[in-house]
Design a protein around this motif. Structure first.
Motif, PDB file in Angstrom:
ATOM      1  N   TYR A 186    -100.428  28.047  34.773  1.00  0.00           N
ATOM      2  CA  TYR A 186     -99.536  27.041  34.205  1.00  0.00           C
ATOM      3  C   TYR A 186     -98.741  26.408  35.335  1.00  0.00           C
ATOM      4  CZ  TYR A 186    -100.543  28.961  29.584  1.00  0.00           C
ATOM      5  OH  TYR A 186    -101.176  29.364  28.442  1.00  0.00           O
ATOM      6  N   SER A 193     -98.519  25.395  24.774  1.00  0.00           N
ATOM      7  CA  SER A 193     -99.970  25.473  24.608  1.00  0.00           C
ATOM      8  C   SER A 193    -100.330  26.338  23.405  1.00  0.00           C
ATOM      9  CB  SER A 193    -100.621  26.042  25.869  1.00  0.00           C
ATOM     10  OG  SER A 193    -100.390  25.206  26.985  1.00  0.00           O
ATOM     11  N   GLY A 196     -95.051  26.408  29.492  1.00  0.00           N
ATOM     12  CA  GLY A 196     -96.466  26.060  29.415  1.00  0.00           C
ATOM     13  C   GLY A 196     -97.205  26.913  28.410  1.00  0.00           C
ATOM     14  N   CYS A 208     -94.505  21.548  31.741  1.00  0.00           N
ATOM     15  CA  CYS A 208     -95.555  22.405  32.285  1.00  0.00           C
ATOM     16  C   CYS A 208     -96.709  22.551  31.299  1.00  0.00           C
ATOM     17  CB  CYS A 208     -94.998  23.785  32.627  1.00  0.00           C
ATOM     18  SG  CYS A 208     -93.827  23.747  34.005  1.00  0.00           S
ATOM     19  N   ALA A 209     -97.903  22.797  31.838  1.00  0.00           N
ATOM     20  CA  ALA A 209     -99.117  22.913  31.037  1.00  0.00           C
ATOM     21  C   ALA A 209    -100.169  23.627  31.873  1.00  0.00           C
ATOM     22  CB  ALA A 209     -99.614  21.536  30.611  1.00  0.00           C
ATOM     23  N   PRO A 210    -101.335  23.931  31.298  1.00  0.00           N
ATOM     24  CA  PRO A 210    -102.425  24.490  32.117  1.00  0.00           C
ATOM     25  C   PRO A 210    -102.714  23.573  33.302  1.00  0.00           C
ATOM     26  CG  PRO A 210    -102.960  24.713  29.800  1.00  0.00           C
ATOM     27  CD  PRO A 210    -101.704  23.884  29.860  1.00  0.00           C
ATOM     28  N   ASN A 222    -104.804  31.169  25.567  1.00  0.00           N
ATOM     29  CA  ASN A 222    -103.597  30.798  26.309  1.00  0.00           C
ATOM     30  C   ASN A 222    -102.985  31.961  27.080  1.00  0.00           C
ATOM     31  OD1 ASN A 222    -102.991  27.886  25.788  1.00  0.00           O
ATOM     32  ND2 ASN A 222    -103.131  28.556  23.662  1.00  0.00           N
TER      33      ASN A 222
END
Length: 339
Positions: free
Chosen positions: A167, A107, A103, A176-178, A157
């Motif tokens: 994340y 990002s 993540g 995966c990401a925020p 980030n």
């Protein structure tokens, strides 16, 4: 929404305890992502390699283009390849630590690329419109802009690693990401800042810069009297390319940003995991569009990149029509352009 378990599909089960997608669905997602990731790695790596090989390409105005290729290559190598592998498996296999690392990496590279697109718009606006008079765009300005794009991305980030934001798994649970779903105050406040400063702000910069650039070109066209309307035609070419750039930016990033804000402001909304995944992949697909639109449409880069990809074969004659950068410079100098 907390995702504490990272076993196959454990955090993304349907209402009846079923996986969000069938095995075939996951395979199709893996193939689709591979179709974007493979060309993205090839095209962006080519830009970097030919820039290192040819001194002619190492000019201040090209630094941002190379920086974008580096960031897009990073996105493809981390988010792209992992999405291919994880979808092929049908679940995220790297555990909680792997999720956070993926993540953060995706990002970081993604926002750097996005900021670099804004940097390119600002560079072009400064070179053409000269808002600071006859100030020459130099290497130091290009390097400062690149450093700012990485620093800005890093600044926004890192907080999830320190406890502001988080994340988490997203979509069908293979990347995966925020975290856009949590209603915890510290997560919501982070997402709102992230949206405003890492999407809305770059987008505003792009719109203002290109609007100013197009207005300047239009004014030059009104003053120029060239037989055959060559200046007007050149202005239309530049305007068309700017429109493509802005529309591509919106196509890649607006669905992802919009969906995220919908979830933030309406946490009760139910979104199918597959629907939630599509904007994510659309944003990642910018890694293959960017080098085509910004770099391979530039004659200077194309002159070296295409023969490199085709093992020395050339597709265009040397006297082909001037690139958009040359067109802009000649327009603002009131010179006669080739029809």
């Amino acid at each position: 929404m907390q995702h504490s378990l990272f076993t196959p599909n454990s955090s993304y089960l349907g209402p009846h305890g079923d996986p969000p997608l069938s095995r075939t669905g996951f395979i199709l997602l893996s193939v689709a992502m591979a179709l974007f990731t493979g060309p993205a790695i090839l095209l962006n790596a080519t830009v970097i390699i030919v820039s290192l090989m040819h001194k002619q390409l190492r000019q201040p105005l090209n630094y941002a283009l190379v920086n974008m290729a580096v960031a897009d290559l990073g996105t493809a190598m981390t988010g792209g390849l992992l999405s291919v592998v994880n979808n092929a498996q049908g679940y995220f296999s790297l555990g909680r630590t792997g999720c956070v690392m993926e993540g953060f990496a995706v990002s970081l590279f993604g926002i750097t690329s996005l900021c670099t697109v804004a940097l390119i718009a600002v560079e072009r606006m400064f070179v053409i419109c000269k808002p600071l008079g006859q100030l020459t765009f130099q290497k130091k300005h290009a390097l400062r802009g690149i450093a700012l794009s990485w620093l800005w991305s890093l600044t926004w980030n890192v907080p999830p690693l320190l406890g502001w934001g988080r994340y988490e798994l997203e979509g069908v649970g293979t990347s995966c990401a925020p975290d856009w779903h949590s209603r915890e105050p510290h997560v919501v406040s982070y997402i709102l800042c992230y949206f405003a400063l890492c999407f809305a702000l770059p987008f505003a910069v792009i719109l203002m810069s290109y609007t100013k650039l197009l207005w300047t070109l239009h004014q030059v066209t009104k003053m120029a009297c060239v037989e055959g309307g060559a200046v007007a035609k050149a202005e239309m070419r530049v305007a068309a390319m700017v429109i493509v750039m802005v529309l591509t930016f919106m196509l890649n990033w607006l669905p992802y940003a919009s969906l995220s804000m919908i979830v933030v402001f309406n946490p009760q909304v139910e979104i199918n995991p597959l629907v939630a995944t599509m904007p994510v992949y659309l944003a990642k697909s910018s890694t293959v569009y960017n080098p085509i639109i910004y770099i391979y449409c530039n004659k200077q880069f194309r002159k070296y990149a295409v023969p490199f990809l085709l093992c020395g074969k050339k597709l265009w004659p040397e006297d082909e029509e001037a690139s958009e950068s040359a067109t802009i410079v000649e327009l603002t100098s009131n010179k006669v352009l080739p029809a």
